[in-house]
Scaffold this motif. Structure first.
Motif, PDB file in Angstrom:
ATOM      1  N   LEU A  98      45.848  71.631  62.678  1.00  0.00           N
ATOM      2  CA  LEU A  98      45.123  72.839  62.255  1.00  0.00           C
ATOM      3  C   LEU A  98      43.634  72.552  62.218  1.00  0.00           C
ATOM      4  CD1 LEU A  98      47.538  73.916  59.384  1.00  0.00           C
ATOM      5  CD2 LEU A  98      47.225  75.086  61.580  1.00  0.00           C
ATOM      6  N   SER A  99      42.844  73.570  62.563  1.00  0.00           N
ATOM      7  CA  SER A  99      41.397  73.356  62.591  1.00  0.00           C
ATOM      8  C   SER A  99      40.845  73.363  61.159  1.00  0.00           C
ATOM      9  CB  SER A  99      40.717  74.445  63.420  1.00  0.00           C
ATOM     10  OG  SER A  99      40.775  75.668  62.734  1.00  0.00           O
ATOM     11  N   PRO A 100      39.678  72.746  60.950  1.00  0.00           N
ATOM     12  CA  PRO A 100      39.087  72.722  59.612  1.00  0.00           C
ATOM     13  C   PRO A 100      38.828  74.132  59.071  1.00  0.00           C
ATOM     14  CG  PRO A 100      37.917  71.242  61.102  1.00  0.00           C
ATOM     15  CD  PRO A 100      38.874  72.032  61.944  1.00  0.00           C
ATOM     16  N   SER A 101      38.689  75.104  59.980  1.00  0.00           N
ATOM     17  CA  SER A 101      38.406  76.469  59.520  1.00  0.00           C
ATOM     18  C   SER A 101      39.684  77.237  59.157  1.00  0.00           C
ATOM     19  CB  SER A 101      37.645  77.241  60.606  1.00  0.00           C
ATOM     20  OG  SER A 101      38.441  77.359  61.760  1.00  0.00           O
ATOM     21  N   TYR A 102      40.850  76.631  59.354  1.00  0.00           N
ATOM     22  CA  TYR A 102      42.102  77.328  59.038  1.00  0.00           C
ATOM     23  C   TYR A 102      42.130  77.694  57.550  1.00  0.00           C
ATOM     24  CZ  TYR A 102      47.077  78.117  58.195  1.00  0.00           C
ATOM     25  OH  TYR A 102      48.284  78.662  57.802  1.00  0.00           O
ATOM     26  N   GLY A 103      42.316  78.978  57.277  1.00  0.00           N
ATOM     27  CA  GLY A 103      42.246  79.431  55.885  1.00  0.00           C
ATOM     28  C   GLY A 103      43.591  79.851  55.323  1.00  0.00           C
ATOM     29  N   GLY A 104      44.668  79.553  56.037  1.00  0.00           N
ATOM     30  CA  GLY A 104      45.998  79.971  55.584  1.00  0.00           C
ATOM     31  C   GLY A 104      46.685  78.927  54.720  1.00  0.00           C
ATOM     32  N   ILE A 105      47.994  79.110  54.583  1.00  0.00           N
ATOM     33  CA  ILE A 105      48.814  78.239  53.725  1.00  0.00           C
ATOM     34  C   ILE A 105      49.672  77.343  54.599  1.00  0.00           C
ATOM     35  CG2 ILE A 105      50.822  78.370  52.173  1.00  0.00           C
ATOM     36  CD1 ILE A 105      49.401  80.963  51.085  1.00  0.00           C
ATOM     37  N   VAL A 106      49.883  76.110  54.167  1.00  0.00           N
ATOM     38  CA  VAL A 106      50.797  75.214  54.873  1.00  0.00           C
ATOM     39  C   VAL A 106      51.955  74.860  53.938  1.00  0.00           C
ATOM     40  CG1 VAL A 106      48.967  74.245  56.327  1.00  0.00           C
ATOM     41  CG2 VAL A 106      49.587  73.076  54.220  1.00  0.00           C
ATOM     42  N   MET A 107      53.149  74.772  54.508  1.00  0.00           N
ATOM     43  CA  MET A 107      54.315  74.394  53.710  1.00  0.00           C
ATOM     44  C   MET A 107      55.147  73.390  54.476  1.00  0.00           C
ATOM     45  SD  MET A 107      55.741  77.807  51.897  1.00  0.00           S
ATOM     46  CE  MET A 107      56.910  76.806  51.009  1.00  0.00           C
ATOM     47  N   THR A 108      55.493  72.283  53.833  1.00  0.00           N
ATOM     48  CA  THR A 108      56.351  71.289  54.477  1.00  0.00           C
ATOM     49  C   THR A 108      57.802  71.638  54.184  1.00  0.00           C
ATOM     50  OG1 THR A 108      54.654  69.619  54.138  1.00  0.00           O
ATOM     51  CG2 THR A 108      56.855  68.820  54.651  1.00  0.00           C
ATOM     52  N   GLY A 109      58.629  71.672  55.239  1.00  0.00           N
ATOM     53  CA  GLY A 109      60.051  71.944  55.035  1.00  0.00           C
ATOM     54  C   GLY A 109      60.712  72.355  56.328  1.00  0.00           C
ATOM     55  N   ASP A 110      62.043  72.399  56.278  1.00  0.00           N
ATOM     56  CA  ASP A 110      62.843  72.818  57.425  1.00  0.00           C
ATOM     57  C   ASP A 110      62.931  74.349  57.397  1.00  0.00           C
ATOM     58  OD1 ASP A 110      64.887  73.541  59.157  1.00  0.00           O
ATOM     59  OD2 ASP A 110      66.053  71.733  58.746  1.00  0.00           O
ATOM     60  N   ALA A 111      62.391  74.976  58.425  1.00  0.00           N
ATOM     61  CA  ALA A 111      62.298  76.441  58.444  1.00  0.00           C
ATOM     62  C   ALA A 111      63.656  77.127  58.565  1.00  0.00           C
ATOM     63  CB  ALA A 111      61.376  76.896  59.573  1.00  0.00           C
ATOM     64  N   THR A 112      64.719  76.370  58.811  1.00  0.00           N
ATOM     65  CA  THR A 112      66.055  76.991  58.857  1.00  0.00           C
ATOM     66  C   THR A 112      66.693  77.028  57.468  1.00  0.00           C
ATOM     67  OG1 THR A 112      67.166  74.910  59.343  1.00  0.00           O
ATOM     68  CG2 THR A 112      66.489  76.247  61.232  1.00  0.00           C
ATOM     69  N   GLU A 113      66.031  76.429  56.463  1.00  0.00           N
ATOM     70  CA  GLU A 113      66.619  76.393  55.118  1.00  0.00           C
ATOM     71  C   GLU A 113      66.145  77.589  54.300  1.00  0.00           C
ATOM     72  OE1 GLU A 113      65.972  72.591  53.315  1.00  0.00           O
ATOM     73  OE2 GLU A 113      67.167  71.565  54.855  1.00  0.00           O
ATOM     74  N   MET A 114      67.128  78.253  53.668  1.00  0.00           N
ATOM     75  CA  MET A 114      66.812  79.479  52.918  1.00  0.00           C
ATOM     76  C   MET A 114      65.815  79.242  51.797  1.00  0.00           C
ATOM     77  SD  MET A 114      68.129  82.171  54.102  1.00  0.00           S
ATOM     78  CE  MET A 114      68.489  83.424  52.913  1.00  0.00           C
ATOM     79  N   ASN A 115      65.939  78.098  51.094  1.00  0.00           N
ATOM     80  CA  ASN A 115      65.012  77.882  49.973  1.00  0.00           C
ATOM     81  C   ASN A 115      63.583  77.713  50.472  1.00  0.00           C
ATOM     82  OD1 ASN A 115      65.705  75.287  50.981  1.00  0.00           O
ATOM     83  ND2 ASN A 115      64.840  74.353  49.140  1.00  0.00           N
ATOM     84  N   VAL A 116      63.429  77.139  51.669  1.00  0.00           N
ATOM     85  CA  VAL A 116      62.089  76.981  52.258  1.00  0.00           C
ATOM     86  C   VAL A 116      61.527  78.360  52.609  1.00  0.00           C
ATOM     87  CG1 VAL A 116      60.820  76.041  54.248  1.00  0.00           C
ATOM     88  CG2 VAL A 116      62.560  74.646  53.100  1.00  0.00           C
ATOM     89  N   LEU A 117      62.359  79.202  53.202  1.00  0.00           N
ATOM     90  CA  LEU A 117      61.908  80.559  53.570  1.00  0.00           C
ATOM     91  C   LEU A 117      61.601  81.386  52.320  1.00  0.00           C
ATOM     92  CD1 LEU A 117      64.375  81.280  56.534  1.00  0.00           C
ATOM     93  CD2 LEU A 117      61.956  80.643  56.678  1.00  0.00           C
ATOM     94  N   HIS A 118      62.417  81.216  51.277  1.00  0.00           N
ATOM     95  CA  HIS A 118      62.151  81.924  50.016  1.00  0.00           C
ATOM     96  C   HIS A 118      60.827  81.470  49.410  1.00  0.00           C
ATOM     97  CE1 HIS A 118      65.379  84.643  49.243  1.00  0.00           C
ATOM     98  NE2 HIS A 118      66.308  83.735  49.485  1.00  0.00           N
ATOM     99  N   ASN A 119      60.606  80.153  49.407  1.00  0.00           N
ATOM    100  CA  ASN A 119      59.341  79.632  48.856  1.00  0.00           C
ATOM    101  C   ASN A 119      58.137  80.158  49.631  1.00  0.00           C
ATOM    102  OD1 ASN A 119      60.433  78.206  46.781  1.00  0.00           O
ATOM    103  ND2 ASN A 119      60.530  76.262  47.893  1.00  0.00           N
ATOM    104  N   ALA A 120      58.342  80.380  50.936  1.00  0.00           N
ATOM    105  CA  ALA A 120      57.247  80.905  51.773  1.00  0.00           C
ATOM    106  C   ALA A 120      57.106  82.419  51.596  1.00  0.00           C
ATOM    107  CB  ALA A 120      57.509  80.578  53.236  1.00  0.00           C
ATOM    108  N   GLU A 121      58.027  83.016  50.815  1.00  0.00           N
ATOM    109  CA  GLU A 121      58.029  84.469  50.567  1.00  0.00           C
ATOM    110  C   GLU A 121      58.125  85.250  51.873  1.00  0.00           C
ATOM    111  OE1 GLU A 121      54.772  85.162  47.786  1.00  0.00           O
ATOM    112  OE2 GLU A 121      56.159  84.628  46.177  1.00  0.00           O
ATOM    113  N   ILE A 122      59.064  84.819  52.692  1.00  0.00           N
ATOM    114  CA  ILE A 122      59.271  85.433  54.004  1.00  0.00           C
ATOM    115  C   ILE A 122      59.478  86.942  53.896  1.00  0.00           C
ATOM    116  CG2 ILE A 122      61.762  84.892  53.979  1.00  0.00           C
ATOM    117  CD1 ILE A 122      61.658  84.648  57.030  1.00  0.00           C
ATOM    118  N   GLU A 123      60.087  87.382  52.800  1.00  0.00           N
ATOM    119  CA  GLU A 123      60.386  88.823  52.668  1.00  0.00           C
ATOM    120  C   GLU A 123      59.123  89.678  52.672  1.00  0.00           C
ATOM    121  OE1 GLU A 123      60.851  86.568  50.325  1.00  0.00           O
ATOM    122  OE2 GLU A 123      59.873  87.290  48.497  1.00  0.00           O
ATOM    123  N   LYS A 124      57.978  89.062  52.420  1.00  0.00           N
ATOM    124  CA  LYS A 124      56.719  89.821  52.397  1.00  0.00           C
ATOM    125  C   LYS A 124      55.958  89.692  53.714  1.00  0.00           C
ATOM    126  CE  LYS A 124      56.368  89.660  47.463  1.00  0.00           C
ATOM    127  NZ  LYS A 124      56.813  88.499  46.721  1.00  0.00           N
TER     128      LYS A 124
END
Ligand code: AMP
Length: 150
Positions: free
Chosen positions: A49-75
């Motif tokens: 990611l570039s130094p100007s990246y202003g978003g959020i990063v999350m470490t985890g397996d994207a196929t896992e429901m708890n990871v998707l929930h933590n990322a608030e995928i529903e929003k």
């Protein structure tokens, strides 16, 4: 890092896979003012990611429901799955569509023969092999036939 309240209220793009494509997308979307969350199972991947990246990063397996929930995928308004595995991308895209009713879901697909699986679920696909063939044909001056190369 948990999504901020701003991200929750305005919607955001969720990207699975911070490889060459995922990181590039995250950088360009973030630079254009979009809210972005990017997930990768390898924390070292976020170095792309570039130094100007202003978003959020999350470490985890994207196929896992708890990871998707933590990322608030529903929003999320858009989910883009660009890991290096077709099966993972299919699974993330299906979860996004079926479980979380995300409006726009895009997945990278290495094997063009799997495209029908995605189409069945209303998932848009990006297939590097097909795109590259089209570009090379263009450079070679091969006339377009309208047929998909698989
Ligand atoms: P690339 O092949 O450069 O586009 O990189 C693909 C990225 O996807 C790598 O950074 C992988 O660590 C990441 N990746 C692969 N499987 C998963 C997964 N299940 N969840 C999150 N990230 C993944």
């Amino acid at each position: 890092m948990k999504p901020s309240s701003n991200q929750k209220s305005h919607g955001f793009t969720l990207i699975a896979g911070c490889g060459r494509l995922g990181a590039n997308l995250a950088n360009t979307l973030s630079d254009s003012g979009e809210n972005v969350t990017i997930i990768d199972k390898n924390p070292g991947a976020f170095r792309k990611l570039s130094p100007s990246y202003g978003g959020i990063v999350m470490t985890g397996d994207a196929t896992e429901m708890n990871v998707l929930h933590n990322a608030e995928i529903e929003k999320a308004t858009t989910v883009i799955s660009v890991t290096n595995k077709d099966n993972t991308n299919i699974m993330v895209a299906q979860l996004a569509k079926e479980m979380f009713s995300i409006g726009q879901v895009i997945a990278r697909l290495y094997d063009p023969e799997c495209e029908c699986v995605y189409r069945e679920f209303g998932i848009d696909t990006i297939c590097p092999a097909v795109l590259s063939t089209k570009e090379i044909d263009k450079l070679l001056g091969v006339p377009e036939t309208g047929a998909e190369t698989t």
